[in-house]
Motif scaffolding. Structure first.
Motif, PDB file in Angstrom:
ATOM      1  N   PHE A   2       0.837  -1.480   0.007  1.00 52.53           N
ATOM      2  CA  PHE A   2       0.034  -0.048  -0.152  1.00 52.53           C
ATOM      3  C   PHE A   2       0.579   1.201   0.147  1.00 52.53           C
ATOM      4  CE2 PHE A   2      -2.471   3.235   2.103  1.00 52.53           C
ATOM      5  CZ  PHE A   2      -3.645   3.474   1.339  1.00 52.53           C
ATOM      6  N   PHE A   3       1.984   1.073   1.329  1.00 54.22           N
ATOM      7  CA  PHE A   3       2.706   2.364   0.464  1.00 54.22           C
ATOM      8  C   PHE A   3       3.103   3.029  -0.280  1.00 54.22           C
ATOM      9  CE2 PHE A   3       6.704   4.066   1.579  1.00 54.22           C
ATOM     10  CZ  PHE A   3       6.868   5.018   1.909  1.00 54.22           C
ATOM     11  N   LEU A   4       4.226   1.429  -1.564  1.00 52.19           N
ATOM     12  CA  LEU A   4       4.596   1.896  -2.496  1.00 52.19           C
ATOM     13  C   LEU A   4       3.930   2.162  -3.285  1.00 52.19           C
ATOM     14  CD1 LEU A   4       6.706  -2.032  -1.620  1.00 52.19           C
ATOM     15  CD2 LEU A   4       7.748   0.705  -1.573  1.00 52.19           C
ATOM     16  N   PHE A  10       3.495  10.064  -5.088  1.00 50.38           N
ATOM     17  CA  PHE A  10       4.318  11.694  -4.520  1.00 50.38           C
ATOM     18  C   PHE A  10       5.636  11.516  -3.622  1.00 50.38           C
ATOM     19  CE2 PHE A  10      -0.069  10.298  -3.041  1.00 50.38           C
ATOM     20  CZ  PHE A  10      -0.615  11.967  -2.720  1.00 50.38           C
ATOM     21  N   SER A  11       6.639  10.161  -4.119  1.00 54.63           N
ATOM     22  CA  SER A  11       8.269  10.513  -3.866  1.00 54.63           C
ATOM     23  C   SER A  11       8.544  10.890  -2.211  1.00 54.63           C
ATOM     24  CB  SER A  11       8.608  11.294  -4.666  1.00 54.63           C
ATOM     25  OG  SER A  11       8.073  10.568  -6.086  1.00 54.63           O
ATOM     26  N   PHE A  12       8.362  10.212  -1.483  1.00 57.93           N
ATOM     27  CA  PHE A  12       8.110  11.160   0.439  1.00 57.93           C
ATOM     28  C   PHE A  12       9.268  10.820   0.302  1.00 57.93           C
ATOM     29  CE2 PHE A  12       4.089   8.500   0.195  1.00 57.93           C
ATOM     30  CZ  PHE A  12       3.061   9.687   0.288  1.00 57.93           C
ATOM     31  N   ASN A  22      10.800   0.782  11.149  1.00 60.83           N
ATOM     32  CA  ASN A  22       9.101   0.916  10.832  1.00 60.83           C
ATOM     33  C   ASN A  22       9.171   2.083   9.980  1.00 60.83           C
ATOM     34  OD1 ASN A  22       7.775   2.689  12.219  1.00 60.83           O
ATOM     35  ND2 ASN A  22       6.685   1.856  13.091  1.00 60.83           N
ATOM     36  N   ALA A  23      10.342   2.771  10.185  1.00 62.15           N
ATOM     37  CA  ALA A  23      10.439   4.524   9.157  1.00 62.15           C
ATOM     38  C   ALA A  23       9.956   3.895   7.482  1.00 62.15           C
ATOM     39  CB  ALA A  23      11.235   4.583   8.825  1.00 62.15           C
ATOM     40  N   LYS A  24       9.228   3.984   6.695  1.00 56.14           N
ATOM     41  CA  LYS A  24       9.405   4.397   5.530  1.00 56.14           C
ATOM     42  C   LYS A  24       9.958   5.170   4.675  1.00 56.14           C
ATOM     43  CE  LYS A  24       5.784   1.878   6.499  1.00 56.14           C
ATOM     44  NZ  LYS A  24       6.113  -0.067   6.530  1.00 56.14           N
ATOM     45  N   CYS A  25      10.795   6.185   4.994  1.00 59.37           N
ATOM     46  CA  CYS A  25      11.272   7.119   3.727  1.00 59.37           C
ATOM     47  C   CYS A  25      13.051   7.175   4.756  1.00 59.37           C
ATOM     48  CB  CYS A  25      10.804   8.573   4.324  1.00 59.37           C
ATOM     49  SG  CYS A  25       9.218   8.338   3.662  1.00 59.37           S
ATOM     50  N   LYS A  26      14.003   7.678   4.009  1.00 60.76           N
ATOM     51  CA  LYS A  26      15.226   7.506   4.716  1.00 60.76           C
ATOM     52  C   LYS A  26      15.444   8.451   5.534  1.00 60.76           C
ATOM     53  CE  LYS A  26      17.730   6.471   0.371  1.00 60.76           C
ATOM     54  NZ  LYS A  26      18.711   6.949  -0.859  1.00 60.76           N
ATOM     55  N   LYS A  27      15.011   9.673   5.794  1.00 63.01           N
ATOM     56  CA  LYS A  27      14.804  10.970   6.872  1.00 63.01           C
ATOM     57  C   LYS A  27      13.032  10.573   7.036  1.00 63.01           C
ATOM     58  CE  LYS A  27      14.609  15.609   7.105  1.00 63.01           C
ATOM     59  NZ  LYS A  27      15.142  16.710   6.566  1.00 63.01           N
TER      60      LYS A  27
END
Length: 121
Positions: A2-4, A10-12, A22-27
């Motif tokens: 779902f996140f992908l 959006f390119s989070f 559980n972080a979804k982003c590098k930052k």
């Protein structure tokens, strides 16, 4: 998965409320760094906040941060249209996408006991 799909759209660049595992982003910001007090200016934010009483603080933060230049905030939250925060910060102020069915988080055996929505500021 779902996140992908959302990330393709959006390119989070920032996950402001997560743990290192559980972080979804590098930052990202952990509870210790407190994403509520950090600036999100210029980021494209994926925010899946804790679903307790503090959820209203995260919704308000997303709304406020979305007013800053080059900031886009995308929230994944329960679809609770009867709440004060929904009417104060989401309704007529953001794009709302109601999710068909119930989401299943991580490796959970069961789906969420509530409907969900994506809120885009």
């Amino acid at each position: 998965r779902f996140f992908l799909e959302l990330d393709k759209e959006f390119s989070f660049t920032l996950d402001p409320c997560c743990t290192p595992t559980n972080a979804k982003c590098k930052k990202y910001y952990t509870q210790k760094q407190d994403g509520l007090i950090q600036s999100w200016k210029g980021e494209t934010v994926f925010c899946n906040p804790p679903y307790g009483k503090e959820i209203k603080l995260w919704v308000e933060k997303c709304y406020i941060e979305s007013k800053k230049n080059n900031t886009k905030d995308v929230l994944l939250i329960p679809a609770r249209t009867d709440t004060k925060y929904f009417h104060s910060f989401i309704y007529n102020k953001a794009q709302i996408r109601f999710i068909k069915g119930r989401l299943r988080f991580s490796n959970s055996k069961n789906s969420a006991p509530f409907p969900s929505m994506i809120v885009i500021f």
